[in-house]
Each structure stands twice: as structure tokens, then as C-alpha cells.
Design an enzyme around this catalytic site. Structure first.
Site, PDB file in Angstrom:
ATOM      1  CB  CYS A   6      -4.110   1.586   6.972  1.00 16.69           C
ATOM      2  SG  CYS A   6      -3.738   3.109   8.111  1.00 16.69           S
ATOM      3  NE  ARG A   7      -4.490   1.011   1.619  1.00 12.41           N
ATOM      4  CZ  ARG A   7      -4.347   2.139   0.163  1.00 12.41           C
ATOM      5  NH1 ARG A   7      -4.908   1.667  -0.863  1.00 12.41           N
ATOM      6  NH2 ARG A   7      -3.360   2.796  -0.209  1.00 12.41           N
ATOM      7  CB  SER A   8       0.565  -3.541   2.953  1.00 12.20           C
ATOM      8  OG  SER A   8       1.223  -2.345   2.836  1.00 12.20           O
ATOM      9  CG  ASN A  59       4.207  -1.489   5.401  1.00 14.25           C
ATOM     10  OD1 ASN A  59       4.980  -2.150   5.789  1.00 14.25           O
ATOM     11  ND2 ASN A  59       3.294  -2.696   5.421  1.00 14.25           N
ATOM     12  CB  CYS A 118      -1.052  -0.242   1.187  1.00 18.08           C
ATOM     13  SG  CYS A 118      -0.316   0.077   2.422  1.00 18.08           S
ATOM     14  CG  ASP A 166      -4.919   5.108   2.604  1.00 20.32           C
ATOM     15  OD1 ASP A 166      -5.423   4.308   4.305  1.00 20.32           O
ATOM     16  OD2 ASP A 166      -3.753   4.996   2.459  1.00 20.32           O
TER      17      ASP A 166
END
Length: 137
Positions: free
Chosen positions: A14-16, A12, A9, A121
């Protein structure tokens, strides 16, 4: 055969890292032998833990992100991972500038029922639970 998956993401935080933790937990529950990691296309958060509200949302669902630390994706990752899964098209474009895209896929390609072209995001949307639900899908 071990499969190596990298989730990517923007920062690095939140999402990934959430995708890393969720996928790791689901793989372990199924007895799958996978190497899973995450990285960001940007360098703003290198060495920092995932964003606090994202950690809280994940913890509420039983996922522990506390040991994870942000890192930036590198050219070496293209040779180290069988599959690189990006959260949005901007991440894919950033990766195309540093390596071959034959192993790069969008996360939402694996969740077509969500009807989304990308993983929103939560750092900006503030919908940490919604992002986590999509990643669990």
C-alpha cells in the site's frame, strides 16, 4: 549525481509502493535522475502486486502501480540507497534491527504541514485516497 531512495512500509502493498510511484512520477516530471524503489519489513506479500484498492486509488490520480511487486527489505539495501524513508516508527524499529539508521527518515518529516507523525496504513484504515493525498504532499 544519482540519488537512490527506498520507501519502506509493513507489507509493501500500500504505502511504500504508492510513495515509489508518486515520487517517480514527480521526479520524472522535474527531470530529476533518481533511483526509486520500495520494500516491506514483513515477508507476507513477497512477489505480489500492490493491494487492489490502493492500485485503484492511485490509478484514479494517474499513477500506475501494476508493474510493482512486493519485496522484503534486506541488509544490502542499507548500502544500496542514499535515503531510506519509512512510513511509521514500527518500520524504523524493524530496520534498526538489520542495519544502520543514519540514512533512515520518517516520510512525514517531509510533510510537516500534514501534522502527522506517521503515514496511516490504508490496509487497516481503508482510507486509500487520504493516504495517497498525504503521499502526494
Amino acid at each position: 549525481m544519482t540519488h537512490r531512495i527506498l520507501f519502506v512500509c509493513l507489507g509493501n502493498i500500500c504505502r511504500s509502493p504508492t510513495a515509489e510511484a508518486v515520487t517517480r512520477a514527480k521526479a520524472q516530471a522535474r527531470g530529476l535522475d533518481l533511483i526509486i524503489d520500495s520494500a516491506g519489513t514483513g515477508d507476507w506479500h513477497i512477489g505480489k502486486p500492490p493491494y487492489g484498492p490502493m492500485q485503484a486509488a492511485a490509478k484514479a490520480k494517474g499513477y500506475d502501480l501494476t508493474s510493482l511487486r512486493a519485496r522484503q527489505v534486506s541488509g544490502a539495501d542499507f548500502g544500496s540507497f542514499d535515503l531510506i524513508v519509512v512510513m511509521d516508527d514500527d518500520n524504523a524499529a524493524a530496520l534498526s534491527a538489520i542495519g544502520p539508521t543514519d540514512r533512515v527518515r520518517r516520510f512525514t518529516d517531509y510533510a510537516p504541514e500534514a501534522g502527522l507523525a506517521y503515514v496511516p496504513d490504508p490496509y487497516y484504515t481503508r482510507d486509500f485516497d487520504g493516504t495517497l493525498a498525504l503521499i502526494e504532499t
